[in-house]
Design an enzyme around this catalytic site. Structure first.
Site, PDB file in Angstrom:
ATOM      1  CB  CYS A   1       6.062   4.338  -4.728  1.00  0.00           C
ATOM      2  SG  CYS A   1       6.676   5.695  -5.739  1.00  0.00           S
TER       3      CYS A   1
ATOM      4  CB  CYS B   1       4.026   7.444  -5.669  1.00  0.00           C
ATOM      5  SG  CYS B   1       5.142   6.512  -6.695  1.00  0.00           S
ATOM      6  CG  ASP B   2       1.925   6.492  -2.233  1.00  0.00           C
ATOM      7  OD1 ASP B   2       1.279   7.072  -3.123  1.00  0.00           O
ATOM      8  OD2 ASP B   2       2.084   5.265  -2.200  1.00  0.00           O
TER       9      ASP B   2
END
Ligand code: NAP
Length: 307
Positions: free
Chosen positions: A130, A133-134
């Site tokens: 992701c 997200c990261d």
């Protein structure tokens, strides 16, 4: 006793809940992870008709709020199986058991693994599925994305805003994703394409430090020093928990057509987890409506039937 239990609170499950509660049914949504499903990891959504542009997070939040405000109940529990008990469906979860008259399976798909050694071990330590997200953890660093679909292309665009260099590794010469996205990437100075190549090895002790890339033509390998590898090689269903209840195809998708009916009476399905040609946000939402209305019609016939 619920009228409908929906497994999965992605766009399909949430849309089904909205239609179900608006039809006056008692609905329980069961979600193993986080509501919103895959759209949670989409930076921007620009192809949902009527909405010019919205973040995936915001759209997921709106969908969830809409379903809950209308009266759907949401519990964070993984569905482990469903069995029939004297005409009632008993849904077993990681924490409890719930009875209902009908079920909608909207479990979506999960990220396909690249299947290189140490992938599991380094997940969260340089291996990610992701970028949204990261990605921010790797500001100013060199990173790589593997895959050639829209997700990989969008991830590379997103990461190019944070990272020093983003290597986009794809096993073919041509991308499967949209040409317009590939064009955006070609215009970026900090993106490097590594085509017709595969990631064959992950190196690093407690965190990813480098990856080994193999050229499909020459067979030669080279080491690429990157702090993170974002794996975007597609999705796969995870319907094993329902394999004794509904018919699955050879890839594990629940067999169903546009009517969202499965092989089991009173069990419906919606979204990416079912057999279909186009897996998009719009088709997931459409399935949610179709499955919920099919479930309502099934329930209404049950109630109308003489004892
Ligand atoms: P996808 O379209 O299935 O693409 C997966 C990519 O990974 C393909 O390029 C495939 O290569 C590659 N791949 C698969 N297994 C591999 C392996 N073991 N090693 C290396 N490469 C591998 O998946 P996706 O990008 O996640 O997209 C899924 C669906 O969502 C698609 O329909 C997509 O259009 C849609 N989507 C839409 C948007 C949008 O509209 N904005 C955004 C994201 C996703 P090959 O090409 O060689 O098969």
């Amino acid at each position: 006793m619920y009228d409908i239990i929906i497994a999965g609170a992605g766009p399909a499950g949430l849309s089904a809940a909205i239609y179900g509660v608006r039809a006056g049914k008692k609905i329980l949504l069961l979600e193993a992870n986080v509501y919103g499903g895959q759209i949670m990891s989409a930076s921007d959504v620009e192809n949902y008709p009527g909405i010019l542009r919205i973040t995936g997070y915001e759209l997921a939040e709106n969908l969830c709020r809409q379903a809950k405000d209308l009266g759907a109940e949401l519990k964070y529990e993984k569905v482990l199986g469903i069995r029939e008990k004297e005409g009632v469906k008993c849904v077993q979860t990681s924490r409890s058991e719930y009875d209902c008259r009908s079920v909608i399976l909207a479990t979506g798909t999960r990220n396909r693994r690249l299947q290189v050694e140490r992938e599991e071990e380094l997940t969260g330590s340089g291996i990610s599925y992701c970028a949204v997200c990261d990605g921010a953890f790797y500001r100013g660093k060199d990173t790589a994305v593997v895959g050639g679909g829209n997700t990989a292309l969008e991830d590379a665009v997103f990461l190019s805003e944070y990272c020093r260099t983003v290597y986009l590794i794809h096993r073919r010469a041509k991308f499967r994703g949209e040409e317009s996205l590939a064009e955006v990437l070609r215009a970026k100075e900090n993106i490097q394409f590594i085509l017709e190549s595969q990631v064959v090895c992950l190196n690093g002790t407690s965190h990813l430090q480098s990856i080994l890339i193999k050229d499909n033509h020459t067979g030669g390998t080279r080491e690429l020093f990157v702090s993170a590898l974002f794996i975007a090689v597609g999705q796969e269903p995870d319907n094993r928990a329902f394999s004794n209840l509904v018919a699955l195809d050879e890839h594990g998708y629940i067999r169903a057509a546009e009517d969202c009916l499965t092989s089991a009476k009173g069990v419906f399905t919606a979204g990416d987890c079912r057999t279909k040609q186009v897996r998009q946000l719009t088709t997931a939402a459409a399935d949610g409506a179709a499955a919920a209305l099919a479930a309502c019609s099934y329930l209404n016939k049950l109630t109308a039937a003489p004892a």
